[in-house]
Design a protein around this motif. Structure first.
Motif, PDB file in Angstrom:
ATOM      1  N   VAL A 114       0.840  -1.208   0.000  1.00  0.00           N
ATOM      2  CA  VAL A 114       0.000   0.000   0.000  1.00  0.00           C
ATOM      3  C   VAL A 114       0.873   1.256   0.000  1.00  0.00           C
ATOM      4  O   VAL A 114       0.638   2.194  -0.776  1.00  0.00           O
ATOM      5  CB  VAL A 114      -0.970  -0.002   1.201  1.00  0.00           C
ATOM      6  CG1 VAL A 114      -1.590   1.376   1.426  1.00  0.00           C
ATOM      7  CG2 VAL A 114      -2.070  -1.043   1.008  1.00  0.00           C
ATOM      8  N   ASP A 115       1.895   1.261   0.854  1.00  0.00           N
ATOM      9  CA  ASP A 115       2.805   2.420   0.939  1.00  0.00           C
ATOM     10  C   ASP A 115       3.499   2.677  -0.402  1.00  0.00           C
ATOM     11  O   ASP A 115       3.588   3.819  -0.862  1.00  0.00           O
ATOM     12  CB  ASP A 115       3.874   2.193   2.015  1.00  0.00           C
ATOM     13  CG  ASP A 115       3.292   2.238   3.422  1.00  0.00           C
ATOM     14  OD1 ASP A 115       2.156   2.749   3.582  1.00  0.00           O
ATOM     15  OD2 ASP A 115       3.951   1.753   4.364  1.00  0.00           O
ATOM     16  N   ARG A 116       3.989   1.603  -1.015  1.00  0.00           N
ATOM     17  CA  ARG A 116       4.751   1.749  -2.265  1.00  0.00           C
ATOM     18  C   ARG A 116       3.862   2.163  -3.438  1.00  0.00           C
ATOM     19  O   ARG A 116       4.277   2.959  -4.273  1.00  0.00           O
ATOM     20  CB  ARG A 116       5.491   0.444  -2.564  1.00  0.00           C
ATOM     21  CG  ARG A 116       6.715   0.327  -1.679  1.00  0.00           C
ATOM     22  CD  ARG A 116       7.265  -1.048  -1.585  1.00  0.00           C
ATOM     23  NE  ARG A 116       8.488  -1.013  -0.796  1.00  0.00           N
ATOM     24  CZ  ARG A 116       9.030  -2.054  -0.191  1.00  0.00           C
ATOM     25  NH1 ARG A 116       8.447  -3.230  -0.264  1.00  0.00           N
ATOM     26  NH2 ARG A 116      10.141  -1.934   0.496  1.00  0.00           N
ATOM     27  N   LEU A 117       2.659   1.626  -3.460  1.00  0.00           N
ATOM     28  CA  LEU A 117       1.721   2.035  -4.517  1.00  0.00           C
ATOM     29  C   LEU A 117       1.339   3.509  -4.341  1.00  0.00           C
ATOM     30  O   LEU A 117       1.230   4.253  -5.320  1.00  0.00           O
ATOM     31  CB  LEU A 117       0.466   1.152  -4.500  1.00  0.00           C
ATOM     32  CG  LEU A 117       0.666  -0.285  -5.020  1.00  0.00           C
ATOM     33  CD1 LEU A 117      -0.544  -1.144  -4.698  1.00  0.00           C
ATOM     34  CD2 LEU A 117       0.942  -0.287  -6.519  1.00  0.00           C
ATOM     35  N   GLY A 118       1.172   3.919  -3.090  1.00  0.00           N
ATOM     36  CA  GLY A 118       0.881   5.327  -2.802  1.00  0.00           C
ATOM     37  C   GLY A 118       2.006   6.237  -3.268  1.00  0.00           C
ATOM     38  O   GLY A 118       1.761   7.293  -3.876  1.00  0.00           O
ATOM     39  N   GLN A 119       3.249   5.821  -3.014  1.00  0.00           N
ATOM     40  CA  GLN A 119       4.423   6.600  -3.458  1.00  0.00           C
ATOM     41  C   GLN A 119       4.453   6.702  -4.983  1.00  0.00           C
ATOM     42  O   GLN A 119       4.722   7.763  -5.543  1.00  0.00           O
ATOM     43  CB  GLN A 119       5.708   5.909  -2.984  1.00  0.00           C
ATOM     44  CG  GLN A 119       6.024   6.115  -1.512  1.00  0.00           C
ATOM     45  CD  GLN A 119       7.279   5.331  -1.122  1.00  0.00           C
ATOM     46  OE1 GLN A 119       7.357   4.123  -1.301  1.00  0.00           O
ATOM     47  NE2 GLN A 119       8.263   6.042  -0.597  1.00  0.00           N
ATOM     48  N   SER A 120       4.171   5.578  -5.652  1.00  0.00           N
ATOM     49  CA  SER A 120       4.234   5.565  -7.122  1.00  0.00           C
ATOM     50  C   SER A 120       3.161   6.473  -7.727  1.00  0.00           C
ATOM     51  O   SER A 120       3.418   7.164  -8.715  1.00  0.00           O
ATOM     52  CB  SER A 120       4.088   4.133  -7.658  1.00  0.00           C
ATOM     53  OG  SER A 120       2.789   3.642  -7.425  1.00  0.00           O
TER      54      SER A 120
END
Length: 200
Positions: A114-120
């Protein structure tokens, strides 16, 4: 005779020019849904891709950037939903020790996803049409790295339920939900890569 030959050559050239213009006009004026279907052919799960994105056709229009951004947003929403779903299963009565640990690890992995998708999404959103050249490549590299890492997190969650000692309703429910998220994320990564290649 030579004049006739030149006339024929000119006529043939004119015909192909018109045909090319007609073809580009058809491509340019195809519907957003046709654009989504054509783009989804680049993904590993094209039917799922079309199913996930066709409802956003009015927002996507025929923008490669908006298509990639929407695909990532759908992936993020499904990952968040999966975290909530897996969290509930941790409280199921009679859950075994190994299963409990796998569920706990999965929640952590999906949280990272979730964190990484949010960053992307934030990175790709800031890009818009402004970045060019090396600047664009650097930003897109960040997006691709984060989406790839999110996909790895999702697959790591699934790996935790491998083996016969994990057979059961909890495993089946989690695998079904997280596999869907991983497939959607895989499609999003393919569309991000497509956008990067076309823009570059």
């Amino acid at each position: 005779m030579a004049k006739l030959g030149l006339f024929l050559l000119a006529a043939i050239f004119f015909h192909f020019c018109l045909a090319g213009m007609a073809e580009s006009a058809i491509t340019r004026h195809s519907t957003p849904t046709d654009f989504i279907k054509a783009s989804c052919r680049a993904t590993r799960y094209p039917a799922l891709c079309v199913q996930c994105l066709s409802g956003y056709s009015s927002a996507i229009r025929q923008s490669e950037h908006q298509l990639a951004l929407t695909a990532l947003s759908v992936s993020l929403n499904r990952a968040k939903s999966a975290v909530a779903f897996v969290g509930k299963l941790r409280k199921v009565k009679g859950i075994k020790g190994r299963e409990y640990q796998a569920v706990k690890d999965c929640i952590e992995n999906m949280g990272d996803s979730v964190d990484r998708l949010g960053q992307s999404i934030r990175e790709l959103g800031h890009l818009g049409g402004r970045a060019v050249g090396q600047d664009f490549i650097w930003h897109m590299s960040n997006v691709q790295t984060w989406v790839s890492a999110a996909l790895t997190d999702e697959n790591t969650c699934l790996d935790g339920f491998a083996g016969r000692h994990m057979n059961g309703n909890v495993k089946a429910a989690i695998r079904r939900r997280v596999t869907n998220v991983a497939q959607v994320t895989s499609n999003a990564l393919a569309l991000v890569n497509r956008f990067a290649a076309k823009k570059h």
